[in-house]
Design a protein around this motif. Sequence first.
Motif, PDB file in Angstrom:
ATOM      1  N   MET A   1       0.836  -1.187   0.000  1.00  0.00           N
ATOM      2  CA  MET A   1       0.000   0.000   0.000  1.00  0.00           C
ATOM      3  C   MET A   1       0.871   1.237   0.000  1.00  0.00           C
ATOM      4  SD  MET A   1      -2.875   1.157   2.805  1.00  0.00           S
ATOM      5  CE  MET A   1      -1.706   1.766   4.017  1.00  0.00           C
ATOM      6  N   MET A   2       0.555   2.223  -0.830  1.00  0.00           N
ATOM      7  CA  MET A   2       1.299   3.465  -0.851  1.00  0.00           C
ATOM      8  C   MET A   2       0.839   4.327   0.316  1.00  0.00           C
ATOM      9  SD  MET A   2       1.299   6.515  -3.651  1.00  0.00           S
ATOM     10  CE  MET A   2      -0.068   7.374  -2.889  1.00  0.00           C
ATOM     11  N   ARG A   3       1.773   4.777   1.135  1.00  0.00           N
ATOM     12  CA  ARG A   3       1.433   5.642   2.256  1.00  0.00           C
ATOM     13  C   ARG A   3       1.146   7.051   1.734  1.00  0.00           C
ATOM     14  NH1 ARG A   3       0.221   2.167   6.238  1.00  0.00           N
ATOM     15  NH2 ARG A   3       1.844   0.598   6.454  1.00  0.00           N
ATOM     16  N   VAL A   4       0.054   7.623   2.190  1.00  0.00           N
ATOM     17  CA  VAL A   4      -0.254   8.987   1.814  1.00  0.00           C
ATOM     18  C   VAL A   4       0.632   9.919   2.616  1.00  0.00           C
ATOM     19  CG1 VAL A   4      -2.053  10.734   1.728  1.00  0.00           C
ATOM     20  CG2 VAL A   4      -2.632   8.338   1.339  1.00  0.00           C
ATOM     21  N   GLY A   5       1.289  10.895   1.957  1.00  0.00           N
ATOM     22  CA  GLY A   5       2.185  11.800   2.650  1.00  0.00           C
ATOM     23  C   GLY A   5       1.475  12.606   3.730  1.00  0.00           C
ATOM     24  N   LYS A   6       2.173  12.855   4.847  1.00  0.00           N
ATOM     25  CA  LYS A   6       1.574  13.590   5.949  1.00  0.00           C
ATOM     26  C   LYS A   6       1.179  15.000   5.521  1.00  0.00           C
ATOM     27  CE  LYS A   6       3.912  11.120   9.692  1.00  0.00           C
ATOM     28  NZ  LYS A   6       4.833  11.245  10.848  1.00  0.00           N
ATOM     29  N   TYR A   7       1.966  15.592   4.607  1.00  0.00           N
ATOM     30  CA  TYR A   7       1.633  16.945   4.173  1.00  0.00           C
ATOM     31  C   TYR A   7       0.335  16.964   3.383  1.00  0.00           C
ATOM     32  CZ  TYR A   7       1.928  21.492   2.019  1.00  0.00           C
ATOM     33  OH  TYR A   7       1.644  22.765   1.582  1.00  0.00           O
ATOM     34  N   CYS A   8       0.143  15.952   2.517  1.00  0.00           N
ATOM     35  CA  CYS A   8      -1.111  15.863   1.775  1.00  0.00           C
ATOM     36  C   CYS A   8      -2.289  15.766   2.734  1.00  0.00           C
ATOM     37  CB  CYS A   8      -1.102  14.647   0.846  1.00  0.00           C
ATOM     38  SG  CYS A   8       0.055  14.781  -0.518  1.00  0.00           S
ATOM     39  N   MET A   9      -2.129  14.957   3.773  1.00  0.00           N
ATOM     40  CA  MET A   9      -3.216  14.784   4.723  1.00  0.00           C
ATOM     41  C   MET A   9      -3.483  16.082   5.480  1.00  0.00           C
ATOM     42  SD  MET A   9      -3.942  11.923   3.763  1.00  0.00           S
ATOM     43  CE  MET A   9      -5.474  12.232   4.613  1.00  0.00           C
ATOM     44  N   ALA A  10      -2.424  16.848   5.773  1.00  0.00           N
ATOM     45  CA  ALA A  10      -2.622  18.121   6.458  1.00  0.00           C
ATOM     46  C   ALA A  10      -3.447  19.067   5.593  1.00  0.00           C
ATOM     47  CB  ALA A  10      -1.275  18.753   6.802  1.00  0.00           C
ATOM     48  N   LEU A  11      -3.163  19.061   4.289  1.00  0.00           N
ATOM     49  CA  LEU A  11      -3.935  19.899   3.377  1.00  0.00           C
ATOM     50  C   LEU A  11      -5.402  19.496   3.372  1.00  0.00           C
ATOM     51  CD1 LEU A  11      -1.585  20.149   0.269  1.00  0.00           C
ATOM     52  CD2 LEU A  11      -2.087  21.925   1.929  1.00  0.00           C
ATOM     53  N   LEU A  12      -5.651  18.182   3.366  1.00  0.00           N
ATOM     54  CA  LEU A  12      -7.023  17.710   3.363  1.00  0.00           C
ATOM     55  C   LEU A  12      -7.746  18.101   4.647  1.00  0.00           C
ATOM     56  CD1 LEU A  12      -6.584  14.159   1.819  1.00  0.00           C
ATOM     57  CD2 LEU A  12      -7.398  16.217   0.705  1.00  0.00           C
ATOM     58  N   MET A  13      -7.042  18.025   5.763  1.00  0.00           N
ATOM     59  CA  MET A  13      -7.667  18.383   7.024  1.00  0.00           C
ATOM     60  C   MET A  13      -7.990  19.875   7.074  1.00  0.00           C
ATOM     61  SD  MET A  13      -8.130  15.598   8.461  1.00  0.00           S
ATOM     62  CE  MET A  13      -8.765  16.223  10.013  1.00  0.00           C
ATOM     63  N   TYR A  73     -16.214   5.962   1.485  1.00  0.00           N
ATOM     64  CA  TYR A  73     -16.699   7.299   1.826  1.00  0.00           C
ATOM     65  C   TYR A  73     -16.201   8.358   0.850  1.00  0.00           C
ATOM     66  CZ  TYR A  73     -18.837   5.731   6.159  1.00  0.00           C
ATOM     67  OH  TYR A  73     -19.659   5.109   7.068  1.00  0.00           O
ATOM     68  N   CYS A  74     -14.959   8.221   0.394  1.00  0.00           N
ATOM     69  CA  CYS A  74     -14.439   9.180  -0.587  1.00  0.00           C
ATOM     70  C   CYS A  74     -15.168   9.035  -1.925  1.00  0.00           C
ATOM     71  CB  CYS A  74     -12.939   8.994  -0.780  1.00  0.00           C
ATOM     72  SG  CYS A  74     -11.947   9.385   0.686  1.00  0.00           S
ATOM     73  N   GLU A  99      -9.573  13.961  -3.539  1.00  0.00           N
ATOM     74  CA  GLU A  99      -9.547  13.128  -2.338  1.00  0.00           C
ATOM     75  C   GLU A  99      -9.823  11.663  -2.652  1.00  0.00           C
ATOM     76  OE1 GLU A  99     -12.230  15.453  -0.026  1.00  0.00           O
ATOM     77  OE2 GLU A  99     -10.737  17.042   0.176  1.00  0.00           O
ATOM     78  N   TYR A 100     -10.736  11.418  -3.597  1.00  0.00           N
ATOM     79  CA  TYR A 100     -10.974  10.032  -3.991  1.00  0.00           C
ATOM     80  C   TYR A 100      -9.753   9.475  -4.711  1.00  0.00           C
ATOM     81  CZ  TYR A 100     -13.381   5.915  -5.881  1.00  0.00           C
ATOM     82  OH  TYR A 100     -13.754   4.621  -6.215  1.00  0.00           O
TER      83      TYR A 100
END
Length: 214
Positions: A1-13, A73-74, A99-100
């Motif tokens: 599984m490719m890990r989603v970068g923490k920075y990408c997740m911060a942007l989404l949040m 959900y996405c 996001e999807y």
Amino acid sequence: MMRVGKYCMALLMMACQTRFLPAQQAPSKPAEAAAAPAESDEDKANELSEQVGKLMVKCVNLLTAEDPQSLDYCKQQRDLADQYPPHQRLVDKMMAHDEYGIALAAFDHKEEALQEFDREIVLVPQAVKPGSPEWSTAYWHRAMIYTQLGQIDKADHDFRSAEENFRKSSASSDSESAEKKRRIILRQHAALLEKEGKTEAAHQLLQEAAKQNP
């Protein structure tokens, strides 16, 4: 599984907190307007926006937790956002595809993720202004998928598109998050070029990444 970068997740949040506003209640219509359509495009968009927002929060939270349920959900978020009337909530629609796409990429559905980012990029010129961080993000995410798929020329093209957008004089890249994103894009592109033996070009990008954006 490719890990989603923490920075990408911060942007989404951050998007989760700021993108969706409560729908305003429509003013009462006069009696003579009773024959008009029961629901305007704006009314429909407001109704959908609240639902899309709730799904987006669930999508992002599950993605952050690396939970496979995020895919469902996405996708629901994407499907509902696609029901917006034409020319309504284009940024919400664009980000739902983004996001999807991230969810699909995170669980190794790269070809499907690429399709989502393709659809997002079609919406970009209609949804956001040139120079906006969102414009660069769309090309950046697709560049990462192209890199993983080994389509290096296409990845290089999208990295360049993301970078050129940040170089525009109108670029709203003065915020700390946008500046951090700009540097990440430059460094990832440099790493790609380094692997391709393009050492000088990679070095130039690293030098640019080290400079403060004017």
